[in-house]
Scaffold this motif. Structure first.
Motif, short mmCIF file in Angstrom:
data_model
loop_
_atom_site.label_atom_id
_atom_site.label_comp_id
_atom_site.label_asym_id
_atom_site.label_seq_id
_atom_site.Cartn_x
_atom_site.Cartn_y
_atom_site.Cartn_z
N TYR A 166 0.84 -1.20 0.00
CA TYR A 166 0.00 0.00 0.00
C TYR A 166 0.88 1.25 0.00
O TYR A 166 2.06 1.20 0.32
CB TYR A 166 -0.89 0.04 1.25
N ILE A 167 0.23 2.38 -0.30
CA ILE A 167 0.86 3.70 -0.17
C ILE A 167 0.24 4.39 1.04
O ILE A 167 -0.98 4.57 1.09
CB ILE A 167 0.63 4.57 -1.43
N LYS A 168 1.08 4.73 2.02
CA LYS A 168 0.63 5.50 3.18
C LYS A 168 0.98 6.95 2.91
O LYS A 168 2.12 7.28 2.60
CB LYS A 168 1.31 5.01 4.45
N LYS A 169 -0.03 7.84 3.00
CA LYS A 169 0.19 9.27 2.80
C LYS A 169 0.11 9.97 4.15
O LYS A 169 -0.79 9.69 4.95
CB LYS A 169 -0.84 9.85 1.84
N ILE A 170 1.05 10.88 4.37
CA ILE A 170 1.15 11.60 5.64
C ILE A 170 1.19 13.09 5.36
O ILE A 170 1.99 13.54 4.52
CB ILE A 170 2.42 11.19 6.40
N PHE A 171 0.34 13.86 6.03
CA PHE A 171 0.34 15.32 5.91
C PHE A 171 0.35 15.89 7.32
O PHE A 171 -0.49 15.54 8.15
CB PHE A 171 -0.89 15.79 5.14
N VAL A 172 1.32 16.76 7.62
CA VAL A 172 1.51 17.30 8.97
C VAL A 172 1.48 18.82 8.94
O VAL A 172 2.11 19.44 8.08
CB VAL A 172 2.87 16.85 9.56
N ILE A 173 0.75 19.41 9.88
CA ILE A 173 0.84 20.84 10.17
C ILE A 173 1.45 20.94 11.55
O ILE A 173 0.85 20.48 12.53
CB ILE A 173 -0.52 21.54 10.13
N HIS A 174 2.65 21.50 11.64
CA HIS A 174 3.42 21.55 12.89
C HIS A 174 3.61 23.00 13.31
O HIS A 174 4.17 23.80 12.58
CB HIS A 174 4.78 20.88 12.69
N PHE A 175 3.10 23.35 14.51
CA PHE A 175 3.26 24.67 15.09
C PHE A 175 4.31 24.57 16.19
O PHE A 175 4.16 23.76 17.09
CB PHE A 175 1.96 25.14 15.75
N GLN A 176 5.35 25.39 16.14
CA GLN A 176 6.41 25.31 17.14
C GLN A 176 6.66 26.69 17.74
O GLN A 176 6.77 27.67 17.02
CB GLN A 176 7.69 24.76 16.50
N LYS A 177 6.78 26.74 19.07
CA LYS A 177 6.98 28.01 19.78
C LYS A 177 8.32 28.66 19.44
O LYS A 177 8.42 29.87 19.37
CB LYS A 177 6.91 27.80 21.30
N LEU A 178 9.36 27.84 19.22
CA LEU A 178 10.69 28.38 18.94
C LEU A 178 11.09 28.10 17.50
O LEU A 178 10.69 27.09 16.93
CB LEU A 178 11.72 27.76 19.89
N ASP A 179 11.91 28.99 16.94
CA ASP A 179 12.46 28.75 15.61
C ASP A 179 13.41 27.57 15.64
O ASP A 179 13.82 27.11 16.70
CB ASP A 179 13.25 29.98 15.14
N GLY A 180 13.79 27.13 14.49
CA GLY A 180 14.81 26.08 14.41
C GLY A 180 14.23 24.76 13.97
O GLY A 180 13.10 24.65 13.50
N GLU A 181 15.07 23.74 14.13
CA GLU A 181 14.73 22.38 13.74
C GLU A 181 13.43 21.91 14.39
O GLU A 181 13.18 22.16 15.55
CB GLU A 181 15.89 21.47 14.16
N VAL A 182 12.60 21.22 13.60
CA VAL A 182 11.36 20.66 14.12
C VAL A 182 11.70 19.51 15.04
O VAL A 182 12.34 18.54 14.65
CB VAL A 182 10.45 20.18 12.97
N LEU A 208 10.21 17.24 18.71
CA LEU A 208 9.09 16.96 19.60
C LEU A 208 9.38 17.37 21.04
O LEU A 208 8.46 17.44 21.85
CB LEU A 208 8.72 15.47 19.54
N ASP A 209 10.64 17.67 21.36
CA ASP A 209 10.95 18.09 22.72
C ASP A 209 10.91 19.61 22.87
O ASP A 209 11.22 20.16 23.92
CB ASP A 209 12.29 17.54 23.20
N LYS A 210 10.49 20.32 21.81
CA LYS A 210 10.23 21.76 21.89
C LYS A 210 8.72 21.93 21.97
O LYS A 210 7.95 21.12 21.43
CB LYS A 210 10.75 22.48 20.65
N GLU A 211 8.28 22.99 22.63
CA GLU A 211 6.84 23.18 22.78
C GLU A 211 6.20 23.34 21.41
O GLU A 211 6.57 24.21 20.62
CB GLU A 211 6.55 24.41 23.64
N HIS A 212 5.24 22.48 21.12
CA HIS A 212 4.60 22.49 19.81
C HIS A 212 3.18 21.96 19.89
O HIS A 212 2.73 21.46 20.92
CB HIS A 212 5.41 21.63 18.83
N TYR A 213 2.48 22.09 18.80
CA TYR A 213 1.16 21.51 18.60
C TYR A 213 1.18 20.99 17.17
O TYR A 213 1.71 21.65 16.27
CB TYR A 213 0.07 22.56 18.80
N ALA A 214 0.63 19.82 16.91
CA ALA A 214 0.64 19.27 15.56
C ALA A 214 -0.68 18.58 15.25
O ALA A 214 -1.31 17.99 16.13
CB ALA A 214 1.80 18.29 15.39
N VAL A 215 -1.06 18.67 13.99
CA VAL A 215 -2.19 17.92 13.45
C VAL A 215 -1.63 17.06 12.34
O VAL A 215 -0.96 17.56 11.43
CB VAL A 215 -3.29 18.85 12.90
#
Length: 195
Positions: A64-80, A82-89
């Motif tokens: 199968y083909i798995k498709k992934i779409f992410v909207i990532h909001f991060q409080k600080l600039d820089g590399e994405v 998960l240990d930085k304050e963020h919210y993601a859908v």
């Protein structure tokens, strides 16, 4: 008349952001626990990712083909991260259309929704957070230059391990630019959900 022109011009520049973020013609609204969040004021980085991953399903011996779409909001600039304050859908389609060349397919994305190959996940920082329930929609997606333009919405609950409470999140996005230039394999969202 001049006031109207100035108002229109200022509105056109209201949503200008960095590359791979929200384009000028885009609109995005976010609510957490009923309170509207000023996305531009609260998040230094709003990044979109898209990926298609081929996987083999042992249960039916099919690829199968798995498709992934992410909207990532991060409080600080820089590399994405998960240990930085963020919210993601995160939108995941476990049985994506392999013929249309799009990073995500139009449709309803429930969670948990065991009967659906499409899922939506909402998360915040931490390894102890998890999605509780939700429904999201990809209303439209079209090619645009080296990326895509996506519109949709989501409404759901996720567990916040810091407040030890379920939180309610709502997102609406119109004409959101998804760049084809970002290498998602260098982010924590690569091959999201496994398999």
């Amino acid at each position: 008349m001049i006031k109207k022109i100035l108002l229109v011009v200022s509105l056109l520049f209201a949503f200008s952001c960095e590359d791979n973020v929200v384009e000028e013609e885009s609109t995005m609204k976010l609510w957490l626990n009923g309170e509207e969040v000023d996305v531009e004021a609260n998040y230094k980085s709003i990044t979109t990712f898209a990926e298609q991953v081929e996987y083999f399903n042992d249960e039916d011996s099919t690829t199968y083909i798995k498709k992934i779409f992410v909207i990532h909001f991060q409080k600080l600039d820089g590399e994405v991260r998960l240990d930085k304050e963020h919210y993601a859908v995160i939108f995941v389609d476990w049985n994506g259309d392999s013929t249309n060349g799009l990073p995500i397919d139009v449709g309803n994305y429930p969670y948990p929704g065991e009967e659906s190959d499409k899922k939506v996940y909402m998360e915040i920082i931490g390894t102890s957070d998890y999605s509780v329930s939700g429904i999201a929609h990809i209303e439209s997606i079209t090619e645009s230059g080296d990326g895509w333009i996506v519109s949709g919405d989501g409404d759901g609950y996720f567990y916040n391990p810091y407040a030890e409470v379920d939180m309610h999140g709502i997102i609406e996005f119109t004409d959101l630019k998804v760049s084809g230039d970002i290498d998602i394999s260098s982010t924590p969202y690569h091959n999201y959900g496994g398999r």
